[in-house]
Design a protein around this motif. Structure first.
Motif, short mmCIF file in Angstrom:
data_model
loop_
_atom_site.label_atom_id
_atom_site.label_comp_id
_atom_site.label_asym_id
_atom_site.label_seq_id
_atom_site.Cartn_x
_atom_site.Cartn_y
_atom_site.Cartn_z
N LEU A 172 9.92 2.48 -2.35
CA LEU A 172 9.40 1.51 -1.40
C LEU A 172 8.53 2.19 -0.34
N ASP A 173 7.34 1.63 -0.13
CA ASP A 173 6.40 2.17 0.85
C ASP A 173 5.74 0.99 1.56
N GLU A 174 5.53 1.14 2.86
CA GLU A 174 4.94 0.06 3.65
C GLU A 174 3.61 -0.41 3.08
N VAL A 175 3.43 -1.72 3.01
CA VAL A 175 2.18 -2.30 2.52
C VAL A 175 1.25 -2.55 3.70
N GLU A 176 0.11 -1.90 3.67
CA GLU A 176 -0.87 -2.10 4.76
C GLU A 176 -1.62 -3.41 4.58
N ALA A 177 -1.86 -3.80 3.31
CA ALA A 177 -2.52 -5.07 3.03
C ALA A 177 -2.30 -5.43 1.58
N ALA A 178 -2.29 -6.74 1.29
CA ALA A 178 -2.19 -7.23 -0.08
C ALA A 178 -3.45 -8.04 -0.38
N TYR A 179 -3.88 -8.00 -1.63
CA TYR A 179 -5.12 -8.68 -2.02
C TYR A 179 -4.91 -9.45 -3.31
N ALA A 180 -5.51 -10.63 -3.39
CA ALA A 180 -5.43 -11.48 -4.59
C ALA A 180 -6.83 -11.68 -5.16
N GLY A 181 -6.94 -11.56 -6.48
CA GLY A 181 -8.26 -11.70 -7.10
C GLY A 181 -8.21 -12.49 -8.40
N LYS A 182 -9.39 -12.99 -8.80
CA LYS A 182 -9.53 -13.75 -10.04
C LYS A 182 -10.77 -13.29 -10.79
N GLY A 183 -10.62 -13.12 -12.10
CA GLY A 183 -11.75 -12.79 -12.95
C GLY A 183 -11.66 -13.60 -14.23
N GLU A 184 -12.64 -13.46 -15.09
CA GLU A 184 -12.61 -14.17 -16.38
C GLU A 184 -12.84 -13.18 -17.50
N VAL A 185 -12.02 -13.27 -18.53
CA VAL A 185 -12.23 -12.47 -19.72
C VAL A 185 -13.35 -13.12 -20.52
N GLU A 186 -14.28 -12.31 -21.01
CA GLU A 186 -15.45 -12.85 -21.69
C GLU A 186 -15.08 -13.72 -22.89
#
Length: 480
Positions: A172-186
């Protein structure tokens, strides 16, 4: 004389007080030193220490065991790449949750419950805050298989499970930031494997005469990335795929299938720790018989396409809030589909045939989809009651949600849950918490096909589970 007497009295009062203060200070010092020694001893002997803030830990371990392994692809005697158990531990400052993934075909409910009991007894993490999904590799095996090889595998699995959970908690290590992303498989990588045929019927896998797919495949790939303070980022990827064809690429070998090269490539490309979370893949495959439509022979060969989609998701990611872990669970009562006595008798005849040639003949003669359908008919009529309790659970923190379904749902059902979710990013975790078969949509039931034939429940089951999960996610939102 009076002054001397007063001075002596004052000294008699002060010296004991000073002595008491010194004794008190010495006692506190000794106490602090003892506490330090105790902490040092606990650290040395393996006690777990949790951060005060939101933190994420990661670990994975080899669960391959020793061949041979019975699998969907036949008996496997070699090892091409290891089967891994991956654990992402999430800590909100007060409690922990586990997002886990195993490179196996599926995990039986009884096995899942025993693993959850281990986690609660040793680490205080209840079943509701545990998601353990199978990546559904067909070159792995069912955890809970009652063969001798399956028993050996299970013994090792029970040994490794608490070890990898503990390692993730230690990481366990402190999370400075979390990010959410979306892409599309060709296009040309994944397909809905159910096809409308020229005669108006629908056929799983189809053939070169197929008119079109039953629906368009959901090509959206989702990512959650945890930027940790002192350790590598942890990257979770969610996509809806059935097995990737490793059985033909590495014949006779145990393999995590396309997940292994995807994990290796992603960790090298993005300098991260990687976990693949299998989504709603019940009607998805890499196969399309329609001429010119298929770009890759297997998912194993399509890794560059998956890396490109992941890169696109990371390039467009948005910051996501983290916060208190909230979880919810429920049991949905599903009505079991029953068959006529004649059909049950035919299924019994197929299953009891003396060789594969005879089984194949009877399957065709009686109009069954496959030998698997015969087994499904016998199970739902002979082993299941009129109804069955099916468990669902979800884990959320901040803007992020993980919805666990213990079956192979269609990608349209998964998309419906994602789109209706009150959270910025929702993962669909398929084959999590057990294995309850295929869950076709209400639209798909009249079309028939393999998935409908082996589904243990009556039409409308998928919609019932979708609605129940939406309620769980809303319940979590209201608890915040």
């Amino acid at each position: 004389m009076k002054r001397l007497f007063a001075f002596l009295c004052l000294c008699a009062m002060i010296f004991p007080l000073a002595s008491c203060a010194a004794d008190s200070l010495e006692t506190e010092t000794v106490k602090e030193e003892a506490e330090v020694k105790t902490v040092a001893k606990e650290k040395k002997t393996g006690a777990l220490f949790y951060p005060d803030s939101f933190a994420v830990g990661y670990a994975r371990a080899d669960i391959t065991g020793t061949p041979p392994h019975p699998s969907q692809s036949g008996e496997l005697t070699g090892v091409h790449d290891p089967l891994m158990l991956t654990c992402t531990a999430v800590w909100d400052g007060e409690q922990a949750a586990l997002i886990m993934s195993a490179d196996v075909l599926q995990i039986n409910r009884d096995v899942h419950l025993r693993l959850c009991r281990m986690a609660e007894e040793k680490f205080g993490i209840p079943e509701e805050r545990i998601i353990l999904s199978a990546t559904h590799t067909h070159t792995g095996l069912t955890v809970g298989n009652d063969s001798p090889a399956g028993a050996r595998f299970l013994t090792n699995f029970y040994k490794v499970f608490p070890q990898v959970v503990e390692e993730a908690l230690r990481d366990l290590d402190e999370v400075e930031a979390a990010y959410a992303g979306k892409g599309e498989v060709e296009e040309g990588v994944t397909f809905v494997r159910r096809y409308l045929m020229p005669d108006g019927t629908y056929k799983t896998h189809g053939d070169e005469t197929a008119v079109r797919h039953e629906t368009d495949a959901d090509r959206e790939l989702r990512t959650v990335r945890f930027d940790r303070k002192t350790k590598k980022d942890v990257l979770l990827v969610n996509y809806q795929t059935h097995h990737g064809g490793a059985g033909s690429v590495y014949p006779g070998c145990i393999s995590a299938d396309w997940v292994h090269p995807f994990r290796s490539s992603a960790e090298q490309e993005f300098d991260c720790l990687f976990s693949y979370q299998s989504g709603a893949e019940g009607n998805i495959n890499f196969v399309s018989p329609i001429p010119g439509e298929r770009k890759y022979p297997t998912f194993v060969k399509a890794i560059p396409a998956f890396i490109t989609a992941t890169k696109a998701a990371l390039e467009t990611e948005e910051k996501a809030e983290t916060g208190k872990i909230v979880s919810a669970s429920t049991v949905v009562v599903a009505t079991v589909k029953k068959d006529t006595p004649e059909r049950i008798a035919r299924a019994q005849e197929i299953s009891g045939a003396e060789n594969e040639e005879k089984k194949t003949f009877l399957v065709k003669q009686y109009g069954f989809q496959s030998e698997h359908e015969a087994g499904a008919v016998l199970k739902r009529n002979n082993q299941l009651g009129e109804t069955e309790d099916v468990p669902l659970n979800c884990i959320v923190f901040g803007d992020l949600a993980f919805a666990a379904f213990p079956f192979e749902q269609f990608d349209t059902s998964g998309k419906e849950v994602r789109d209706a979710s009150p959270y910025k990013m929702t993962f669909i975790n398929g084959l999590s918490g057990g294995t309850y078969g295929y869950m076709p949509t209400l639209e798909a039931f009249p079309h028939g096909g393999y998935e409908v034939a082996v589904c243990p429940y009556t039409p409308g089951c998928a919609e019932m589970f979708t609605e129940a999960m939406q309620k769980l996610l809303t319940e979590c939102k209201n608890k915040e």
